[in-house]
Design an enzyme around this catalytic site. Sequence first.
Site, PDB file in Angstrom:
ATOM      1  N   GLU A 160      15.720  11.270  25.071  1.00 36.29           N
ATOM      2  CA  GLU A 160      15.916  12.271  23.900  1.00 36.29           C
ATOM      3  C   GLU A 160      16.090  13.593  24.577  1.00 36.29           C
ATOM      4  OE1 GLU A 160      14.495  14.294  19.639  1.00 36.29           O
ATOM      5  OE2 GLU A 160      13.132  13.654  21.308  1.00 36.29           O
TER       6      GLU A 160
ATOM      7  N   HIS B 114      15.870  10.022  12.671  1.00 30.51           N
ATOM      8  CA  HIS B 114      14.843  10.361  11.528  1.00 30.51           C
ATOM      9  C   HIS B 114      14.631  11.851  11.854  1.00 30.51           C
ATOM     10  CE1 HIS B 114      13.223  10.023  15.543  1.00 30.51           C
ATOM     11  NE2 HIS B 114      12.183  10.951  15.269  1.00 30.51           N
ATOM     12  N   ASP B 115      15.518  12.731  12.504  1.00 28.48           N
ATOM     13  CA  ASP B 115      15.104  13.939  12.649  1.00 28.48           C
ATOM     14  C   ASP B 115      16.181  14.615  11.786  1.00 28.48           C
ATOM     15  OD1 ASP B 115      12.605  13.601  14.288  1.00 28.48           O
ATOM     16  OD2 ASP B 115      13.819  13.822  15.856  1.00 28.48           O
TER      17      ASP B 115
ATOM     18  N   ASP C 116      11.005  10.026  24.350  1.00 30.21           N
ATOM     19  CA  ASP C 116      10.825  11.338  23.407  1.00 30.21           C
ATOM     20  C   ASP C 116      10.559  12.444  23.975  1.00 30.21           C
ATOM     21  OD1 ASP C 116      10.041  11.839  20.325  1.00 30.21           O
ATOM     22  OD2 ASP C 116       8.459  12.957  21.501  1.00 30.21           O
TER      23      ASP C 116
ATOM     24  N   ASP D  31       9.190   3.471  21.373  1.00 31.01           N
ATOM     25  CA  ASP D  31       9.298   4.891  21.496  1.00 31.01           C
ATOM     26  C   ASP D  31       8.381   5.500  22.402  1.00 31.01           C
ATOM     27  OD1 ASP D  31       9.875   7.514  20.908  1.00 31.01           O
ATOM     28  OD2 ASP D  31      10.802   7.022  18.857  1.00 31.01           O
TER      29      ASP D  31
ATOM     30  N   ASP E 147       0.960  -1.260   0.123  1.00 34.46           N
ATOM     31  CA  ASP E 147       0.101  -0.099   0.071  1.00 34.46           C
ATOM     32  C   ASP E 147       0.860   1.314   0.030  1.00 34.46           C
ATOM     33  OD1 ASP E 147       1.096   0.000   2.491  1.00 34.46           O
ATOM     34  OD2 ASP E 147      -1.168   0.126   3.606  1.00 34.46           O
TER      35      ASP E 147
HETATM   36  C1  GLC Z   1      10.965  14.075  18.824  1.00 37.44           C
HETATM   37  C2  GLC Z   1      11.044  13.216  17.740  1.00 37.44           C
HETATM   38  C3  GLC Z   1      10.531  13.977  16.522  1.00 37.44           C
HETATM   39  C4  GLC Z   1       8.954  14.528  16.980  1.00 37.44           C
HETATM   40  C5  GLC Z   1       9.162  15.424  18.069  1.00 37.44           C
HETATM   41  C6  GLC Z   1       7.580  15.364  18.738  1.00 37.44           C
HETATM   42  O1  GLC Z   1      11.887  15.330  18.684  1.00 37.44           O
HETATM   43  O2  GLC Z   1      12.261  12.559  17.669  1.00 37.44           O
HETATM   44  O3  GLC Z   1      10.557  13.254  15.299  1.00 37.44           O
HETATM   45  O4  GLC Z   1       8.796  15.296  15.930  1.00 37.44           O
HETATM   46  O5  GLC Z   1       9.880  14.516  19.158  1.00 37.44           O
HETATM   47  O6  GLC Z   1       7.263  14.118  19.111  1.00 37.44           O
HETATM   48 CA    CA Z   2       2.048  -1.403   4.025  1.00 37.30          CA
END
Ligand code: GLC
Ligand code: CA
Length: 593
Positions: free
Chosen positions: A272, A349-350, A214, A107, A34
């Site tokens: 984080e 990912h950021d 997070d 997470d 998908d």
């Molecule tokens: C953290 C995550 C980020 C997200 C933010 C709000 O920084 O790594 O991707 O946008 O928190 O949850």
């Molecule tokens: Ca999929």
Amino acid sequence: MSEISTPSYAGKQWWKEAVVYQVYPRSFADANGDGIGDLKGITAKLPYLQKLGINVIWLSPVFDSPNVDNGYDISDYFAIMGDFGTMEDFDELLETAHNHGIKILMDLVANHTSDQHPWFVQSKSSRENPYRDYYIWKDPKGFEEDGTPIPPNNWASEFGGSAWEWDENTQQFYLHIFFKEQPDLNWENPRVREDLYSMVRWWLDKGVDGFRLDAINIISKPEGYPDDPDTDFEKHTSSIPFVIAHGTMVHPWMKELNAQSFGRYDVMTVGETSQTSPEDAKLWAGYDAGELQMIFHFDHMGVDTDPEGSLGGKWSYAPYKLSELKRILNAWQTELEGNAWGSLYWNNHDQPRVVSRFGNDSPQWRVKSAKQLATTLHFMQGTPYIYQGEELGMTNVRFESIDEYRDGDSIRFYQDMHVERGNLSHEDAMRAIYIKGRDNARTPMHWDASAHAGFSFGKDVQPWISVNPNFAEINADAALADENSIFYHYQQLVSLRRGELKDLMVYGSFKPLDVEDEQVYAYERVGGAEGTDASQSLLVISNFSEQELERHYEALEQAREAGASVELVHSNYADDQGATLRPYEAKVYRISR
Ligand code: GLC
Ligand code: CA
């Protein structure tokens, strides 16, 4: 009174010896065609991860979510996002991962929820609702002449604009440090904390192996909600207002969370924590702090930002100096040692892709440079994290139109700075996004050279975000078929750390060398600490430049004079030319006295 024993995190620990791989589920592997990555896709790729050698996965959020911030806006902590599959799929992933010797970290997004979470729906419904205090509601500071309510203070959202959203119905503002669809939870309310802790226990009882927490350093807001001196609404900040990064209750609450949940399990936690210094890290991840096992600091992620720049936060780019990167990483190495544990990362990912950011992604040097960066990081002390595709040397992406971007932060930056305010030309706005935008890391994983890079088999379906066009050359299939690939370089790093060189790579003392050298990053890891062999050390030499250089290291010369054995244990070139360092050469000697 029963005694509460705080777990000590000193000495040898499995999570210090682990190597973590971050999976961003939306972009990893799409099993049902998908166009969106899913849990079954991850399960199918476990043999690949096992081959790489990692033993822990950090899974970016897979909980139910309306997906305004790709799952970082949770609407149900006990359910899986429909796009990703079902709870059965999750259980299958967990069980299969365990069978492959791989642990899974979830997470934990607990600073905020989605505005669709039933708690917020209730909270918003009236001032008298029992859930009202689950979030942070404040009266306006006053009203403009035209009746517009004035927010309680000047805090800016990480993603642009005010951090306060007006609710017409109940005539108050609520706080959202991120998007307005991500209201901040009120941790002052003991019921909120109890609900969160029991949710954490629920997942631990299910068998997950820990959490990445997070934005955890901003859960405690400063008393009195003072204005932030640095707020500038002409900029698109993308950084947490400093005044909220260090609330007074954050450590008591972390100790409470630890005591009531993961402190009772043999699991791993990583927080984080933006705007955190090595000194602060000892509070968070000090061996006897009873809080977290390690944190992600952000200091090196700011090294290519111009703090005086006109765009705000991360968006103002300035080329980095190697001496500055070394100063930061060396300080974290030496200050934590013996006191607290750290994490090692170039990517997530950021963040933009490291080979495009701190290395050289040109066709001529990409492979050498990606390997050289990996070696530099993986020989340091701390638990290393590899972000999906990093082991292939995936690069930043340049889409022509903002319409191809999916990251709300980049889109808002573009609108705020270009479309709405006209502060920047389209070209300059895009240039900033090419350098720092979060979608650089979020394009689909490159599995092979077939359509959609093998990420999705859906014929008539486009992936949720376009694939980086360089997938025909850079992909897992090609990497696995080439014994000199970046993949096998990472595989060797993981295998040395988890095997032959474990003691030195994990527990050896870190000794920086030639800190002013602007081209070479060199350091030693010296045995002796934590029962490691004091007669052994490692010398890591890493050329960050495209030039051929000549460097002499005393440690090497002394060792040779003393008749010690000096053995090359790892390199990104096939041979060794001694003091001559070729472009992007990275090599490691083991010295045995
Ligand atoms: C953290 C995550 C980020 C997200 C933010 C709000 O920084 O790594 O991707 O946008 O928190 O949850
Ligand atoms: Ca999929």
